[in-house]
Design a protein around this motif. Structure first.
Motif, PDB file in Angstrom:
ATOM      1  N   MET A   1       0.843  -1.188   0.000  1.00 42.56           N
ATOM      2  CA  MET A   1       0.000   0.000   0.000  1.00 42.56           C
ATOM      3  C   MET A   1       0.884   1.245   0.000  1.00 42.56           C
ATOM      4  N   THR A   2       0.598   2.151  -0.863  1.00 49.11           N
ATOM      5  CA  THR A   2       1.399   3.368  -0.949  1.00 49.11           C
ATOM      6  C   THR A   2       0.949   4.395   0.094  1.00 49.11           C
ATOM      7  N   ILE A   3       1.916   5.218   0.504  1.00 44.28           N
ATOM      8  CA  ILE A   3       1.646   6.308   1.432  1.00 44.28           C
ATOM      9  C   ILE A   3       1.594   7.595   0.613  1.00 44.28           C
ATOM     10  N   ALA A   4       0.485   8.305   0.692  1.00 44.98           N
ATOM     11  CA  ALA A   4       0.354   9.580  -0.023  1.00 44.98           C
ATOM     12  C   ALA A   4       1.345  10.580   0.555  1.00 44.98           C
ATOM     13  N   PRO A   5       1.943  11.422  -0.290  1.00 44.61           N
ATOM     14  CA  PRO A   5       2.912  12.403   0.217  1.00 44.61           C
ATOM     15  C   PRO A   5       2.373  13.225   1.397  1.00 44.61           C
ATOM     16  N   ALA A   6       1.121  13.616   1.360  1.00 41.39           N
ATOM     17  CA  ALA A   6       0.541  14.429   2.434  1.00 41.39           C
ATOM     18  C   ALA A   6       0.489  13.680   3.762  1.00 41.39           C
ATOM     19  N   GLN A   7       0.609  12.349   3.725  1.00 45.01           N
ATOM     20  CA  GLN A   7       0.554  11.550   4.951  1.00 45.01           C
ATOM     21  C   GLN A   7       1.935  11.210   5.502  1.00 45.01           C
ATOM     22  N   LEU A   8       2.987  11.660   4.851  1.00 47.36           N
ATOM     23  CA  LEU A   8       4.335  11.396   5.351  1.00 47.36           C
ATOM     24  C   LEU A   8       4.586  12.181   6.634  1.00 47.36           C
ATOM     25  N   SER A   9       5.397  11.616   7.511  1.00 51.56           N
ATOM     26  CA  SER A   9       5.620  12.212   8.829  1.00 51.56           C
ATOM     27  C   SER A   9       6.413  13.507   8.791  1.00 51.56           C
ATOM     28  N   ASP A  10       7.384  13.603   7.894  1.00 45.09           N
ATOM     29  CA  ASP A  10       8.222  14.801   7.828  1.00 45.09           C
ATOM     30  C   ASP A  10       7.713  15.712   6.716  1.00 45.09           C
ATOM     31  N   PRO A  11       7.290  16.930   7.048  1.00 41.36           N
ATOM     32  CA  PRO A  11       6.716  17.814   6.029  1.00 41.36           C
ATOM     33  C   PRO A  11       7.714  18.225   4.939  1.00 41.36           C
ATOM     34  N   VAL A  12       8.993  18.292   5.265  1.00 40.85           N
ATOM     35  CA  VAL A  12       9.994  18.671   4.266  1.00 40.85           C
ATOM     36  C   VAL A  12      10.158  17.537   3.253  1.00 40.85           C
ATOM     37  N   VAL A  13      10.203  16.307   3.745  1.00 40.36           N
ATOM     38  CA  VAL A  13      10.285  15.148   2.852  1.00 40.36           C
ATOM     39  C   VAL A  13       9.002  15.039   2.027  1.00 40.36           C
ATOM     40  N   ALA A  14       7.868  15.316   2.636  1.00 35.02           N
ATOM     41  CA  ALA A  14       6.599  15.303   1.906  1.00 35.02           C
ATOM     42  C   ALA A  14       6.629  16.309   0.759  1.00 35.02           C
ATOM     43  N   ALA A  15       7.192  17.488   0.986  1.00 37.92           N
ATOM     44  CA  ALA A  15       7.292  18.505  -0.058  1.00 37.92           C
ATOM     45  C   ALA A  15       8.220  18.043  -1.181  1.00 37.92           C
ATOM     46  N   PHE A  16       9.288  17.328  -0.840  1.00 33.73           N
ATOM     47  CA  PHE A  16      10.222  16.766  -1.823  1.00 33.73           C
ATOM     48  C   PHE A  16       9.485  15.786  -2.733  1.00 33.73           C
ATOM     49  N   VAL A  17       8.782  14.830  -2.124  1.00 35.79           N
ATOM     50  CA  VAL A  17       8.050  13.811  -2.891  1.00 35.79           C
ATOM     51  C   VAL A  17       6.978  14.463  -3.753  1.00 35.79           C
ATOM     52  N   THR A  18       6.259  15.419  -3.199  1.00 39.07           N
ATOM     53  CA  THR A  18       5.212  16.116  -3.946  1.00 39.07           C
ATOM     54  C   THR A  18       5.799  16.814  -5.167  1.00 39.07           C
ATOM     55  N   ALA A  19       6.945  17.483  -4.993  1.00 33.67           N
ATOM     56  CA  ALA A  19       7.578  18.196  -6.106  1.00 33.67           C
ATOM     57  C   ALA A  19       8.046  17.229  -7.191  1.00 33.67           C
ATOM     58  N   VAL A  20       8.634  16.090  -6.783  1.00 31.28           N
ATOM     59  CA  VAL A  20       9.054  15.087  -7.775  1.00 31.28           C
ATOM     60  C   VAL A  20       7.852  14.624  -8.580  1.00 31.28           C
ATOM     61  N   PHE A  92      17.127  11.150   3.983  1.00 31.61           N
ATOM     62  CA  PHE A  92      17.184  12.612   3.921  1.00 31.61           C
ATOM     63  C   PHE A  92      17.842  13.189   5.170  1.00 31.61           C
ATOM     64  N   THR A  93      18.696  14.173   4.970  1.00 24.61           N
ATOM     65  CA  THR A  93      19.274  14.948   6.067  1.00 24.61           C
ATOM     66  C   THR A  93      18.645  16.334   5.995  1.00 24.61           C
ATOM     67  N   ILE A  94      18.025  16.716   7.096  1.00 24.29           N
ATOM     68  CA  ILE A  94      17.365  18.017   7.150  1.00 24.29           C
ATOM     69  C   ILE A  94      18.332  19.006   7.802  1.00 24.29           C
ATOM     70  N   ALA A  95      18.492  20.165   7.193  1.00 23.46           N
ATOM     71  CA  ALA A  95      19.398  21.189   7.714  1.00 23.46           C
ATOM     72  C   ALA A  95      18.914  21.676   9.074  1.00 23.46           C
ATOM     73  N   PRO A  96      19.849  22.141   9.907  1.00 25.27           N
ATOM     74  CA  PRO A  96      19.439  22.735  11.191  1.00 25.27           C
ATOM     75  C   PRO A  96      18.381  23.812  10.950  1.00 25.27           C
ATOM     76  N   GLY A  97      17.379  23.817  11.782  1.00 24.50           N
ATOM     77  CA  GLY A  97      16.249  24.723  11.581  1.00 24.50           C
ATOM     78  C   GLY A  97      15.073  23.995  10.963  1.00 24.50           C
ATOM     79  N   GLY A  98      15.341  22.858  10.323  1.00 21.56           N
ATOM     80  CA  GLY A  98      14.284  21.971   9.874  1.00 21.56           C
ATOM     81  C   GLY A  98      13.547  22.324   8.610  1.00 21.56           C
ATOM     82  N   GLY A  99      13.932  23.388   7.915  1.00 24.70           N
ATOM     83  CA  GLY A  99      13.119  23.817   6.791  1.00 24.70           C
ATOM     84  C   GLY A  99      13.502  23.278   5.437  1.00 24.70           C
ATOM     85  N   ARG A 100      14.737  22.742   5.299  1.00 24.19           N
ATOM     86  CA  ARG A 100      15.191  22.304   3.984  1.00 24.19           C
ATOM     87  C   ARG A 100      16.067  21.058   4.087  1.00 24.19           C
ATOM     88  N   ILE A 101      16.169  20.370   2.978  1.00 17.78           N
ATOM     89  CA  ILE A 101      16.996  19.160   2.891  1.00 17.78           C
ATOM     90  C   ILE A 101      18.406  19.574   2.466  1.00 17.78           C
TER      91      ILE A 101
END
Length: 109
Positions: A1-20, A92-101
């Motif tokens: 079963m696939t996990i929709a990007p909006a349901q991913l735990s990390d919002p930055v990773v979710a934004a990455f998947v959504t953009a791809v 994924f490694t999230i930069a300090p501050g949590g906003g970007r990969i």
């Protein structure tokens, strides 16, 4: 079963998947730090050349199968027009501050 990007735990990773999946290069680059790095199958690659070839010019698409490490590690059925579909692992490694990969690593799972 696939996990929709909006349901991913990390919002930055979710934004990455959504953009791809939307083939939105501008949104993809916006989620990365300016000096982001990446590797494919254990070898560092030129990020911009790699994303052009493996994602944006070849119709890349991520179907997330599972996540761990708070959403920063994914197992994905990844497909593009060059290689077809394969099971891949993404970390994924999230930069300090949590906003970007700042780094992502991918390879066969």
């Amino acid at each position: 079963m696939t996990i929709a990007p909006a349901q991913l735990s990390d919002p930055v990773v979710a934004a990455f998947v959504t953009a791809v999946n939307a083939h939105d290069k501008e949104a993809f680059l916006a989620v990365l730090t300016a000096d982001a790095t990446m590797s494919d199958d254990g070898s560092d690659r030129d990020l911009h050349a790699w994303i052009d070839k493996e994602i944006f010019s070849s119709g890349g698409h991520m179907n997330v199968q599972s996540e761990s490490d708070g959403g920063r590690s994914l197992v994905v059925d990844y497909r593009n027009d060059t290689w077809g579909e394969m099971r891949t692992a993404w970390r994924f490694t999230i930069a300090p501050g949590g906003g970007r990969i700042s780094r992502f690593e991918t390879g066969q799972a």
